[in-house]
Design a protein around this motif. Structure first.
Motif, PDB file in Angstrom:
ATOM      1  N   LEU A   1       0.473  -1.033   0.051  1.00  0.00           N
ATOM      2  CA  LEU A   1      -0.075  -0.091   0.528  1.00  0.00           C
ATOM      3  C   LEU A   1       0.787   1.284   0.224  1.00  0.00           C
ATOM      4  CD1 LEU A   1      -2.661  -1.261   2.524  1.00  0.00           C
ATOM      5  CD2 LEU A   1      -3.196  -0.532  -0.047  1.00  0.00           C
ATOM      6  N   ARG A   2       2.545   1.299   0.858  1.00  0.00           N
ATOM      7  CA  ARG A   2       2.791   2.584   0.527  1.00  0.00           C
ATOM      8  C   ARG A   2       4.388   2.284   0.289  1.00  0.00           C
ATOM      9  NH1 ARG A   2       1.902   5.340   6.135  1.00  0.00           N
ATOM     10  NH2 ARG A   2       2.947   6.965   5.196  1.00  0.00           N
ATOM     11  N   PRO A   3       4.652   1.685  -1.229  1.00  0.00           N
ATOM     12  CA  PRO A   3       6.059   1.254  -1.616  1.00  0.00           C
ATOM     13  C   PRO A   3       7.278   3.008  -0.921  1.00  0.00           C
ATOM     14  CG  PRO A   3       4.838   1.838  -3.174  1.00  0.00           C
ATOM     15  CD  PRO A   3       3.534   1.860  -1.905  1.00  0.00           C
ATOM     16  N   GLU A   4       6.271   3.504  -0.719  1.00  0.00           N
ATOM     17  CA  GLU A   4       7.580   4.592  -0.695  1.00  0.00           C
ATOM     18  C   GLU A   4       8.840   4.273   0.801  1.00  0.00           C
ATOM     19  OE1 GLU A   4       3.891   6.198   1.252  1.00  0.00           O
ATOM     20  OE2 GLU A   4       4.542   5.397  -0.583  1.00  0.00           O
ATOM     21  N   LEU A   5       7.782   3.937   2.003  1.00  0.00           N
ATOM     22  CA  LEU A   5       8.275   3.390   2.851  1.00  0.00           C
ATOM     23  C   LEU A   5       9.530   2.686   3.020  1.00  0.00           C
ATOM     24  CD1 LEU A   5       4.954   2.729   4.999  1.00  0.00           C
ATOM     25  CD2 LEU A   5       6.242   4.463   4.558  1.00  0.00           C
ATOM     26  N   LEU A   6       9.921   1.571   2.138  1.00  0.00           N
ATOM     27  CA  LEU A   6      10.368   0.936   1.878  1.00  0.00           C
ATOM     28  C   LEU A   6      11.903   1.695   1.239  1.00  0.00           C
ATOM     29  CD1 LEU A   6      11.590  -2.162   2.185  1.00  0.00           C
ATOM     30  CD2 LEU A   6      10.986  -2.495  -0.412  1.00  0.00           C
ATOM     31  N   THR A   7      12.919   1.531   2.838  1.00  0.00           N
ATOM     32  CA  THR A   7      14.236   2.071   2.433  1.00  0.00           C
ATOM     33  C   THR A   7      14.929   1.416   2.147  1.00  0.00           C
ATOM     34  OG1 THR A   7      14.298   2.288   5.138  1.00  0.00           O
ATOM     35  CG2 THR A   7      13.485   3.903   3.908  1.00  0.00           C
ATOM     36  N   ALA A   8      15.148  -0.039   2.053  1.00  0.00           N
ATOM     37  CA  ALA A   8      15.760  -0.911   1.162  1.00  0.00           C
ATOM     38  C   ALA A   8      15.873  -1.140   0.439  1.00  0.00           C
ATOM     39  CB  ALA A   8      15.309  -2.456   2.452  1.00  0.00           C
ATOM     40  N   ARG A   9      16.817  -1.884  -0.551  1.00  0.00           N
ATOM     41  CA  ARG A   9      16.922  -1.979  -1.836  1.00  0.00           C
ATOM     42  C   ARG A   9      15.692  -3.246  -2.368  1.00  0.00           C
ATOM     43  NH1 ARG A   9      22.547  -3.826  -2.329  1.00  0.00           N
ATOM     44  NH2 ARG A   9      22.783  -4.279   0.178  1.00  0.00           N
ATOM     45  N   SER A  10      15.403  -3.067  -3.584  1.00  0.00           N
ATOM     46  CA  SER A  10      13.719  -3.439  -3.513  1.00  0.00           C
ATOM     47  C   SER A  10      13.626  -4.473  -4.476  1.00  0.00           C
ATOM     48  CB  SER A  10      12.319  -2.653  -4.385  1.00  0.00           C
ATOM     49  OG  SER A  10      12.979  -1.986  -5.459  1.00  0.00           O
ATOM     50  N   ASN A  11      14.533  -4.716  -4.463  1.00  0.00           N
ATOM     51  CA  ASN A  11      15.350  -6.249  -6.239  1.00  0.00           C
ATOM     52  C   ASN A  11      15.979  -6.684  -5.241  1.00  0.00           C
ATOM     53  OD1 ASN A  11      17.960  -4.915  -5.217  1.00  0.00           O
ATOM     54  ND2 ASN A  11      18.825  -5.470  -6.662  1.00  0.00           N
ATOM     55  N   MET A  12      15.915  -6.619  -3.818  1.00  0.00           N
ATOM     56  CA  MET A  12      16.148  -8.172  -3.279  1.00  0.00           C
ATOM     57  C   MET A  12      15.170  -9.056  -2.275  1.00  0.00           C
ATOM     58  SD  MET A  12      19.543  -6.610  -1.123  1.00  0.00           S
ATOM     59  CE  MET A  12      19.920  -8.230  -0.309  1.00  0.00           C
ATOM     60  N   THR A  13      15.362  -9.930  -1.687  1.00  0.00           N
ATOM     61  CA  THR A  13      14.197 -10.375  -1.671  1.00  0.00           C
ATOM     62  C   THR A  13      14.746 -10.495   0.205  1.00  0.00           C
ATOM     63  OG1 THR A  13      15.390 -12.798  -1.674  1.00  0.00           O
ATOM     64  CG2 THR A  13      14.499 -12.427  -3.498  1.00  0.00           C
ATOM     65  N   TYR A  14      13.016 -11.383   0.630  1.00  0.00           N
ATOM     66  CA  TYR A  14      13.443 -11.030   2.357  1.00  0.00           C
ATOM     67  C   TYR A  14      14.156 -12.319   2.399  1.00  0.00           C
ATOM     68  CZ  TYR A  14      12.309 -12.735   6.845  1.00  0.00           C
ATOM     69  OH  TYR A  14      12.312 -13.812   8.101  1.00  0.00           O
ATOM     70  N   HIS A  15      14.506 -13.013   2.036  1.00  0.00           N
ATOM     71  CA  HIS A  15      15.242 -14.024   2.796  1.00  0.00           C
ATOM     72  C   HIS A  15      16.504 -13.563   1.598  1.00  0.00           C
ATOM     73  CE1 HIS A  15      16.848 -18.058   3.718  1.00  0.00           C
ATOM     74  NE2 HIS A  15      17.857 -18.049   2.335  1.00  0.00           N
ATOM     75  N   ASP A  16      17.036 -12.919   1.082  1.00  0.00           N
ATOM     76  CA  ASP A  16      18.462 -12.164   0.678  1.00  0.00           C
ATOM     77  C   ASP A  16      18.828 -11.446   1.498  1.00  0.00           C
ATOM     78  OD1 ASP A  16      18.348 -13.888  -1.122  1.00  0.00           O
ATOM     79  OD2 ASP A  16      17.628 -12.437  -2.763  1.00  0.00           O
ATOM     80  N   ARG A  17      17.721 -10.094   2.284  1.00  0.00           N
ATOM     81  CA  ARG A  17      18.084  -9.036   2.768  1.00  0.00           C
ATOM     82  C   ARG A  17      18.270  -9.959   4.461  1.00  0.00           C
ATOM     83  NH1 ARG A  17      13.622  -6.735   0.867  1.00  0.00           N
ATOM     84  NH2 ARG A  17      13.998  -5.630  -0.171  1.00  0.00           N
ATOM     85  N   LYS A  18      17.793 -11.503   5.006  1.00  0.00           N
ATOM     86  CA  LYS A  18      18.506 -11.297   5.880  1.00  0.00           C
ATOM     87  C   LYS A  18      19.887 -12.085   5.759  1.00  0.00           C
ATOM     88  CE  LYS A  18      16.834 -13.294   9.992  1.00  0.00           C
ATOM     89  NZ  LYS A  18      15.722 -12.176  11.529  1.00  0.00           N
ATOM     90  N   LEU A  19      19.875 -12.800   5.149  1.00  0.00           N
ATOM     91  CA  LEU A  19      21.021 -13.356   5.032  1.00  0.00           C
ATOM     92  C   LEU A  19      22.527 -11.923   5.291  1.00  0.00           C
ATOM     93  CD1 LEU A  19      20.654 -16.629   2.895  1.00  0.00           C
ATOM     94  CD2 LEU A  19      20.984 -16.127   4.925  1.00  0.00           C
ATOM     95  N   ALA A  20      22.028 -11.134   4.389  1.00  0.00           N
ATOM     96  CA  ALA A  20      23.420 -10.319   3.890  1.00  0.00           C
ATOM     97  C   ALA A  20      23.058  -9.214   5.052  1.00  0.00           C
ATOM     98  CB  ALA A  20      21.822  -9.060   3.073  1.00  0.00           C
ATOM     99  N   GLY A  21      22.417  -9.412   5.990  1.00  0.00           N
ATOM    100  CA  GLY A  21      22.323  -9.313   7.959  1.00  0.00           C
ATOM    101  C   GLY A  21      21.960  -7.327   7.481  1.00  0.00           C
ATOM    102  N   LEU A  22      20.734  -7.525   6.960  1.00  0.00           N
ATOM    103  CA  LEU A  22      19.996  -5.883   6.662  1.00  0.00           C
ATOM    104  C   LEU A  22      19.202  -6.328   7.307  1.00  0.00           C
ATOM    105  CD1 LEU A  22      20.653  -5.860   2.843  1.00  0.00           C
ATOM    106  CD2 LEU A  22      21.917  -4.533   4.880  1.00  0.00           C
ATOM    107  N   CYS A  23      18.276  -7.536   7.858  1.00  0.00           N
ATOM    108  CA  CYS A  23      17.311  -7.256   9.044  1.00  0.00           C
ATOM    109  C   CYS A  23      17.285  -7.327  10.838  1.00  0.00           C
ATOM    110  CB  CYS A  23      16.379  -8.025   9.097  1.00  0.00           C
ATOM    111  SG  CYS A  23      15.362  -8.572   7.089  1.00  0.00           S
TER     112      CYS A  23
END
Length: 568
Positions: free
Chosen positions: A373-395
């Motif tokens: 509903l509010r994509p503008e709130l996403l400050t992380a890179r949108s081309n990464m999946t949740y799993h990739d973000r998790k393993l990259a230490g971004l969560c």
């Protein structure tokens, strides 16, 4: 009180510290607690002579003399003072008081109005550092979790150059140029922008009008500068660096300020001079907005020192906030050392980072729908999946992951934990892994007496300031995710002599979290190894480009004995 009629059988009691009780056998305790029965004079004398002749008597006498000597050394017993669980606190408090620092000031480096002597070293600083780091070392002997990192002798050292001091007189006496700033965001974003505003005022040789705090659209906080910070202290600490005024003088009040909103990232002092100096000299007033982290982190040494002076000395919280924050810190500390956790588990954090809380499919769906509903709130890179973000230490770490990390690092089950941050998504249920494993779990609402928080309930920045004070005074601090508060406290703890600060090594540890076949002992060994250099040890700012001196105050703002001797 009326005397008891039955005096035939009396028991005499001796007050014995619990630490001593554990080391004595039950028979020894019985002999201490029960008074011997009376006997005739002759039998007592004969018994006494026989006792003196026994080798066992002399052995026991020597044993108790040795035990008493060890107790004096180990527990610092004083025959005139009742047993205290804080062996060092009396002498340290006296030393601090003699140096002119009040009880409230000694508790908080962020609020410390320490003076800087002619050598550039802070006075009254080492005592508060020692109180924070060593006050419970004897109570927690043998528990590595509370052990503080080796500070390598670094201590605050703000020595400005002769050229800086020479230019200062003209700057503080200037009555023609004024800088106005509007700062936005949460408390720690505002702090960063205020620090930058002071530096920019110094670069331009202008007086700084007390910064305007923009009303926070998320929390609706309408606090002004003086509601959060001690304005008189702010002015006095910076009196020799930048002139601070509460409002524009009558000579400039009708002047229309030149407004600038497009300050670029990594703006250097030369860029600021070339862009603003002519305009502020011509018009007299310059208004800046959107300063958030725009000023370059690579500044001349004197300006780096000024950043530290603003962040660690000038920006002291207002007295009502400071008093309450220190009271809560004392309530946490009154039974021993404590850990402060900054938990980033609020709904907006999960939405902005592109991560999922891992509570249940229901909550994951709530976060995913909000992000759609509010994509503008996403400050992380949108081309990464949740799993990739998790393993990259971004969560952010969730409560279960925080619990496993703390246990692996040796946190005892009876550890007292203060948690800072907003209410987590999922409420108290989201915290169950932590509260089940560490039952001594508190936040400011748990510690405050009825009515103490009431004046501040609708002021998010003030509530964040209270969290900041209690966290800064903790023996160990750990954030579950990066952010402005974590970075600010990291700098303060370094400046206080490198008080323990755990930086979760998320990128390297999370694959081991996902390995369910890993034995518990091996998991603990691996996690401990990965964090061997993550406990707040001295780390030079100059080892990496773009580091903020208020997060890494060495070498500009701290020096050790070898450095101070080489400069003198």
């Amino acid at each position: 009180m009326a005397k008891s009629k039955n005096n035939a059988k009396k028991l005499s009691y001796i007050s014995v510290p619990s630490q001593i009780i554990n080391s004595l056998s039950s028979s020894s305790l019985q002999s201490l607690l029960l008074s011997p029965k009376k006997s005739s004079r002759n039998s007592r004398l004969l018994s006494l002579l026989n006792t003196y002749r026994r080798p066992k008597f002399w052995f026991c006498s020597l044993f108790f003399f040795a035990l008493f000597g060890m107790l004096r050394l180990g527990f610092n017993l004083d025959p005139l003072v009742p047993f205290s669980p804080y062996p060092c606190i009396t002498s340290l408090t006296q030393g601090i008081s003699s140096n002119g620092v009040s009880k409230t000031e000694k508790m908080d480096v962020a609020a410390n109005g320490d003076e800087i002597d002619e050598t550039g070293f802070l006075t009254n600083f080492s005592a508060s550092q020692t109180l924070a780091s060593n006050g419970f070392s004897e109570l927690e002997e043998g528990n590595e979790f509370w052990k503080q990192p080796d500070g390598l002798g670094y201590k605050p050292c703000l020595t400005f150059t002769r050229e800086y001091r020479k230019v200062s007189e003209g700057i503080v006496n200037n009555r023609r140029k004024y800088l106005m700033v509007v700062v936005s965001g949460g408390l720690n974003q505002q702090r960063n922008q205020i620090v930058d505003a002071v530096i920019i005022a110094r670069i331009l040789g202008a007086a700084l009008v007390v910064p305007v705090l923009q009303v926070n659209v998320i929390w609706g906080d309408e606090s002004e500068f003086s509601d959060i910070f001690d304005l008189d202290h702010f002015k006095s600490v910076l009196a020799n660096d930048v002139r601070i005024v509460s409002s524009l003088p009558s000579t400039h009040i009708m002047t229309r300020p030149v407004e600038e909103k497009l300050t670029p990232l990594h703006a250097s002092p030369n860029w600021i001079r070339s862009r603003y100096h002519k305009r502020i000299s011509r018009d007299g007033v310059l208004l800046l907005r959107s300063l958030d982290s725009k000023l370059s982190k690579e500044l001349p040494s004197d300006l780096q020192k000024l950043r530290c002076k603003v962040a660690f000395h000038a920006l002291r919280f207002a007295p009502p906030i400071l008093d309450l924050g220190n009271k809560l810190a004392e309530r946490m500390r009154n039974k021993g050392p404590y850990l402060a956790l900054h938990l980033r588990m609020e709904k907006d954090v999960w939405v902005r980072t592109g991560c999922l809380p891992g509570l249940s499919p229901e909550y994951d769906e709530i976060v995913s729908n909000e992000r759609k509903l509010r994509p503008e709130l996403l400050t992380a890179r949108s081309n990464m999946t949740y799993h990739d973000r998790k393993l990259a230490g971004l969560c952010p770490l969730n409560a279960l992951e925080v619990t496993r990390l703390l246990k692996a690092l040796g946190a005892p089950r009876n550890a007292r934990i203060y948690w800072a941050g907003g209410q987590p998504l999922g409420g108290k249920e989201a915290l169950l892994p932590l509260t089940n494993e560490f039952p001594n779990f508190y936040n400011k609402e748990d510690l405050a007496l009825p009515g103490e928080l009431e004046p501040f309930v609708k002021r998010a920045s003030v509530m964040a300031a209270i969290d900041y004070i209690v966290s800064e005074n903790s023996d160990v601090f750990m954030p579950s995710h990066g952010g402005n508060m974590g970075h600010a406290i990291q700098g303060h703890r370094a400046y206080a002599g490198h008080k323990k600060y755990i930086t979760p090594n998320k990128r390297q540890m999370l694959p081991h979290f996902l390995n369910s076949s890993l034995p518990a002992a091996e998991f603990k060994r691996i996690i401990s190894y990965l964090h061997r250099d993550s406990f707040g040890q001295p780390d030079l700012r100059t080892s990496k480009v773009g580091r903020d001196v208020t997060k890494f105050p060495i070498p500009e703002c701290m020096c050790n004995d070898s450095q101070s001797h080489s400069r003198s």
